[in-house]
Write an enzyme that holds these catalytic residues in place. Structure first.
Site, mmCIF file in Angstrom:
data_model
loop_
_atom_site.group_PDB
_atom_site.id
_atom_site.type_symbol
_atom_site.label_atom_id
_atom_site.label_comp_id
_atom_site.label_asym_id
_atom_site.label_seq_id
_atom_site.Cartn_x
_atom_site.Cartn_y
_atom_site.Cartn_z
ATOM 1 N N ARG A 123 41.364 28.929 20.246
ATOM 2 C CA ARG A 123 39.938 28.916 20.573
ATOM 3 C C ARG A 123 39.329 29.935 21.241
ATOM 4 N NH1 ARG A 123 40.895 22.976 20.196
ATOM 5 N NH2 ARG A 123 40.516 22.530 18.074
ATOM 6 N N LYS A 145 30.597 42.258 18.570
ATOM 7 C CA LYS A 145 30.770 41.962 17.207
ATOM 8 C C LYS A 145 32.216 42.091 16.900
ATOM 9 C CE LYS A 145 26.250 43.129 15.040
ATOM 10 N NZ LYS A 145 25.411 43.654 13.931
ATOM 11 N N GLU A 187 26.697 58.117 14.569
ATOM 12 C CA GLU A 187 26.142 57.128 15.512
ATOM 13 C C GLU A 187 25.354 57.455 16.574
ATOM 14 O OE1 GLU A 187 25.796 53.804 13.812
ATOM 15 O OE2 GLU A 187 27.659 53.627 12.712
ATOM 16 N N LYS A 229 23.184 51.369 23.530
ATOM 17 C CA LYS A 229 23.695 50.500 22.828
ATOM 18 C C LYS A 229 23.559 49.310 23.617
ATOM 19 C CE LYS A 229 26.008 48.086 19.587
ATOM 20 N NZ LYS A 229 27.163 48.231 18.823
ATOM 21 N N GLU A 239 21.556 39.880 17.531
ATOM 22 C CA GLU A 239 20.758 40.246 16.507
ATOM 23 C C GLU A 239 19.873 39.310 15.920
ATOM 24 O OE1 GLU A 239 22.917 42.910 14.060
ATOM 25 O OE2 GLU A 239 21.761 43.092 12.565
ATOM 26 N N ARG A 243 17.994 43.874 17.946
ATOM 27 C CA ARG A 243 19.036 44.438 17.905
ATOM 28 C C ARG A 243 19.087 45.275 16.496
ATOM 29 N NH1 ARG A 243 25.267 42.519 19.500
ATOM 30 N NH2 ARG A 243 26.573 44.379 18.670
ATOM 31 N N ASN A 247 20.297 49.361 13.102
ATOM 32 C CA ASN A 247 20.565 49.303 11.684
ATOM 33 C C ASN A 247 19.985 50.737 11.034
ATOM 34 O OD1 ASN A 247 22.504 47.234 11.345
ATOM 35 N ND2 ASN A 247 20.852 45.868 11.063
ATOM 36 N N HIS A 250 21.282 52.315 8.048
ATOM 37 C CA HIS A 250 22.400 51.537 7.517
ATOM 38 C C HIS A 250 22.271 50.700 6.214
ATOM 39 C CE1 HIS A 250 24.445 52.541 11.267
ATOM 40 N NE2 HIS A 250 25.527 51.750 11.236
ATOM 41 N N HIS A 254 25.124 51.287 3.794
ATOM 42 C CA HIS A 254 26.088 50.137 3.347
ATOM 43 C C HIS A 254 26.065 50.312 1.980
ATOM 44 C CE1 HIS A 254 25.602 47.826 7.434
ATOM 45 N NE2 HIS A 254 26.579 48.359 7.457
ATOM 46 N N HIS A 266 31.839 55.243 6.697
ATOM 47 C CA HIS A 266 30.564 54.778 7.237
ATOM 48 C C HIS A 266 29.755 55.529 7.737
ATOM 49 C CE1 HIS A 266 28.317 51.521 8.995
ATOM 50 N NE2 HIS A 266 28.244 52.267 10.297
#
Ligand code: ADP
Ligand code: ZN
Length: 352
Positions: A123, A145, A187, A229, A239, A243, A247, A250, A254, A266
């Site tokens: 956990r 993330k 990035e 960031k 997000e 946030r 993207n 992106h 994607h 990417h």
């Protein structure tokens, strides 16, 4: 009757990012002085294990820190539930319990996978990020993330789970292959476009230094990127809104990755996506040209034939597309982003 479970109080999850060179001794000293666990397990991939993993393990043990190392086959293909389970089983075999912590040593794949394991193992146990790729240093190691891919798409299963600390050792970039380096630079460029015009100008002026991996230049762009960031994550950890500006490029990116069957990396997909996003933006023609020129000058645009219809289709299926409305992050000016879902299909087709 009715009982209330009160869960209002919020803990302080703040953590620091250490940026420097040859940090293994410092990591060992920090863990000795301020332990976050009784036992540590380095999770890394098969490449990074040989280049840095064994060294880190030895340094920890030389400082009488109880440490183990688990590695998996390098590559995005390993970011799945099967490998996650294998690593967890190895952790149980090593008798790692609640008093253990994970050191995620590697690129974005390692950070996402090891962070996800940390968030669910018994956990949740603490973890530290030690990013070894530029992409992980400037992006994925910060912000909490974590996750894995499934047959239905990338990063579809995961958590928000913040690390206890991030150690960025820029000397590790010396062994990073050129294409991986460029992958991360996309990035950095993104950060400059959404938030920092001086960084954008620096990237324009110092291309040769950066591509030669000049230490001072790297230190500068990584530091600014981490500041950008983390300041965005501080304002919106999960997000829910702000946030989303991260993207930029992106939505297209994607879709390009997916359409190419993940043959386009990417960063390269996002680079192409940033050009499309710039073209869709309200900003003036001169700014659009500057953005395109910068991205091209770093060798981020590959001449790949992509099916425009498939890209459009992939965008409509994106997990962030709501009721057929594609969300775009666009810019008014460099450093001034806005979010819109009012772009028409014809407008998208026109820039592809
Ligand atoms: P990303 O960081 O882009 O998400 P990965 O974690 O898969 O991607 O890392 C990209 C590749 O680079 C992997 O094959 C990994 O083993 C390798 N790698 C990571 N860090 C280094 C490094 N510092 N030197 C050399 N190779 C590295
Ligand atoms: Zn990205």
């Amino acid at each position: 009757m009715e009982l209330k479970v009160r869960l209002k109080q919020k803990a302080d999850y703040s953590y620091s990012i250490v940026l420097g060179k040859n940090l293994f001794k410092k990591i060992a000293a920090d863990l000795k002085n301020k332990p976050i666990a009784n036992k540590y397990v380095i999770i890394t991939d098969s490449n990074v294990k040989n280049i840095y993993g064994i060294d880190l393990l030895k340094t920890l043990r030389a400082n009488n820190i109880e440490a183990q190392l688990i590695y998996f086959k390098a590559g995005e293909q390993s970011k799945n539930s099967k490998i996650k389970e294998q690593i967890e089983n190895e952790m149980f075999k090593l008798l790692l319990g609640r008093d253990s912590a994970i050191l995620a040593l590697g690129g974005g794949v390692t950070g996402d996978l090891a962070g996800f394991i940390a968030s669910t193992f018994l956990r949740g146990i603490p973890y530290i990020q030690i990013p070894t790729t530029l992409l992980a240093m400037v992006d994925s190691s910060i912000g909490g993330k974590t996750g894995i891919n499934t047959g239905y798409g990338k990063n579809l299963i995961g958590t928000f789970y913040q690390p206890k600390k991030v150690y960025i050792d820029i000397n590790m970039l010396s062994t990073l292959p050129e294409s991986e380096f460029l992958n991360g630079l996309a990035e950095v460029i993104k950060h400059s476009i959404i938030k920092d015009k001086p960084l954008f100008k620096y990237l324009e002026k110092n291309r040769e230094k950066i591509l030669k991996k000049d230490k001072k230049a790297l230190q500068y762009i990584i530091k600014i990127s981490c500041e950008i960031k983390s300041s965005i994550v501080e304002k919106d950890e999960t997000e829910s809104n702000y946030r989303r500006i991260l993207n930029f490029g992106h939505t297209f990116g994607h879709a390009i990755e997916k359409t190419s069957n993940y043959q386009v990396k990417h960063g390269f997909a996002v680079a192409q996506g940033m050009i499309y996003a710039a073209k869709l933006s309200k900003t003036n023609e001169k700014t659009k040209e500057r953005i395109i020129k910068l991205i091209e000058s770093y060798g981020l645009i590959k001449n790949i034939k992509l099916d425009k219809k498939m890209i459009l289709h992939a965008m409509l299926q994106d997990k962030k597309t709501i009721k057929g409305k594609v969300n775009f992050v666009l810019i008014n000016e460099i450093g001034k982003p806005y979010i819109t879902n009012k772009i028409k299909t014809q407008q998208i087709e026109a820039v592809l």
